[in-house]
Write a protein that holds these residues in place. Sequence first.
Motif, PDB file in Angstrom:
ATOM      1  N   ASP A 102       0.826  -1.206   0.000  1.00 21.80           N
ATOM      2  CA  ASP A 102       0.000   0.000   0.000  1.00 21.80           C
ATOM      3  C   ASP A 102       0.860   1.256   0.000  1.00 21.80           C
ATOM      4  OD1 ASP A 102      -2.135  -1.746   0.044  1.00 21.80           O
ATOM      5  OD2 ASP A 102      -2.618  -1.395   2.167  1.00 21.80           O
ATOM      6  N   GLY A 103       1.958   1.231   0.758  1.00 19.79           N
ATOM      7  CA  GLY A 103       2.865   2.382   0.775  1.00 19.79           C
ATOM      8  C   GLY A 103       3.513   2.621  -0.573  1.00 19.79           C
ATOM      9  N   HIS A 106       0.988   4.112  -2.876  1.00 21.19           N
ATOM     10  CA  HIS A 106       0.810   5.534  -2.575  1.00 21.19           C
ATOM     11  C   HIS A 106       1.987   6.341  -3.136  1.00 21.19           C
ATOM     12  CE1 HIS A 106      -0.271   9.238  -0.614  1.00 21.19           C
ATOM     13  NE2 HIS A 106       1.010   9.338  -0.281  1.00 21.19           N
ATOM     14  N   CYS A 110       1.392   9.410  -5.559  1.00 20.69           N
ATOM     15  CA  CYS A 110       1.317  10.579  -4.687  1.00 20.69           C
ATOM     16  C   CYS A 110       1.405  11.878  -5.496  1.00 20.69           C
ATOM     17  CB  CYS A 110       2.449  10.528  -3.657  1.00 20.69           C
ATOM     18  SG  CYS A 110       2.413  11.913  -2.517  1.00 20.69           S
ATOM     19  N   HIS A 115       8.141  13.618  -2.420  1.00 21.76           N
ATOM     20  CA  HIS A 115       7.666  12.614  -1.466  1.00 21.76           C
ATOM     21  C   HIS A 115       7.966  13.038  -0.032  1.00 21.76           C
ATOM     22  CE1 HIS A 115       7.460  10.049  -5.078  1.00 21.76           C
ATOM     23  NE2 HIS A 115       6.425   9.546  -4.431  1.00 21.76           N
ATOM     24  N   CYS A 118       5.100  14.818   1.534  1.00 19.41           N
ATOM     25  CA  CYS A 118       3.850  14.066   1.665  1.00 19.41           C
ATOM     26  C   CYS A 118       3.723  13.523   3.087  1.00 19.41           C
ATOM     27  CB  CYS A 118       3.840  12.920   0.663  1.00 19.41           C
ATOM     28  SG  CYS A 118       2.453  11.783   0.881  1.00 19.41           S
ATOM     29  N   PRO A 119       2.647  13.875   3.815  1.00 21.21           N
ATOM     30  CA  PRO A 119       2.469  13.384   5.189  1.00 21.21           C
ATOM     31  C   PRO A 119       2.365  11.857   5.252  1.00 21.21           C
ATOM     32  CG  PRO A 119       0.869  15.111   4.684  1.00 21.21           C
ATOM     33  CD  PRO A 119       1.606  14.808   3.429  1.00 21.21           C
ATOM     34  N   THR A 120       1.727  11.260   4.277  1.00 26.18           N
ATOM     35  CA  THR A 120       1.600   9.802   4.271  1.00 26.18           C
ATOM     36  C   THR A 120       2.967   9.149   4.101  1.00 26.18           C
ATOM     37  OG1 THR A 120      -0.625   9.945   3.365  1.00 26.18           O
ATOM     38  CG2 THR A 120       0.501   7.835   3.122  1.00 26.18           C
ATOM     39  N   PHE A 121       3.764   9.671   3.192  1.00 21.97           N
ATOM     40  CA  PHE A 121       5.096   9.126   2.969  1.00 21.97           C
ATOM     41  C   PHE A 121       5.966   9.315   4.208  1.00 21.97           C
ATOM     42  CE2 PHE A 121       9.413   9.034   1.178  1.00 21.97           C
ATOM     43  CZ  PHE A 121       9.352   7.841   0.483  1.00 21.97           C
ATOM     44  N   ARG A 122       5.849  10.466   4.869  1.00 22.41           N
ATOM     45  CA  ARG A 122       6.618  10.721   6.094  1.00 22.41           C
ATOM     46  C   ARG A 122       6.237   9.713   7.183  1.00 22.41           C
ATOM     47  NH1 ARG A 122      10.954  13.942   5.585  1.00 22.41           N
ATOM     48  NH2 ARG A 122      10.841  14.319   7.799  1.00 22.41           N
ATOM     49  N   ARG A 123       4.945   9.375   7.276  1.00 19.26           N
ATOM     50  CA  ARG A 123       4.506   8.360   8.252  1.00 19.26           C
ATOM     51  C   ARG A 123       5.114   7.007   7.924  1.00 19.26           C
ATOM     52  NH1 ARG A 123      -0.443  10.981   7.820  1.00 19.26           N
ATOM     53  NH2 ARG A 123      -1.280   9.368   6.465  1.00 19.26           N
ATOM     54  N   LEU A 124       5.187   6.694   6.638  1.00 18.57           N
ATOM     55  CA  LEU A 124       5.809   5.432   6.221  1.00 18.57           C
ATOM     56  C   LEU A 124       7.279   5.392   6.622  1.00 18.57           C
ATOM     57  CD1 LEU A 124       4.279   5.057   2.642  1.00 18.57           C
ATOM     58  CD2 LEU A 124       3.781   3.641   4.629  1.00 18.57           C
TER      59      LEU A 124
END
Length: 143
Positions: A102-103, A106, A110, A115, A118-124
């Motif tokens: 999933d990451g 994304h 994205c 990247h 990107c908040p989602t990428f930073r969480r990953l």
Amino acid sequence: MVEFLDIAEVARRSGMAASRLRFYEDKGLIASVGRRGLRRLFEAGVLDRLSLIALGQTAGFSLDEIGGMLDGNGQLRLDRGLCAAKADALDTMIRRLSALRDGLRHAAACPAPSHMECPTFRRLLKAAIARGRGPRRRAVGRA
């Protein structure tokens, strides 16, 4: 009447190299019943046993674990607790691989300009470093 197969025929029917069959015999996972010339002979039931070994390896069992589940008479004695533990380990692996997939999906789609923005990428990234942490082992020979 019992059908006997020489090692070349067992290799052909099972898709396994003769060297693997000899290795399995050395480990006690299969047993030849004699020889025809220089070639080992096996009962035809060895093909079922080889299928069980292959299935066990696909499920992640070691050859020693598989050997513990096969008795000398070709009967299967599954360790239900070990099977449940392997299933649990597969569940954990599936969850991790699904999150990784999933990451990556994304990251591929994205819309952020970078990247790193990107908040989602930073969480990953944070999750990846957290998984990398854990108890550190002491080097052998060091106090």
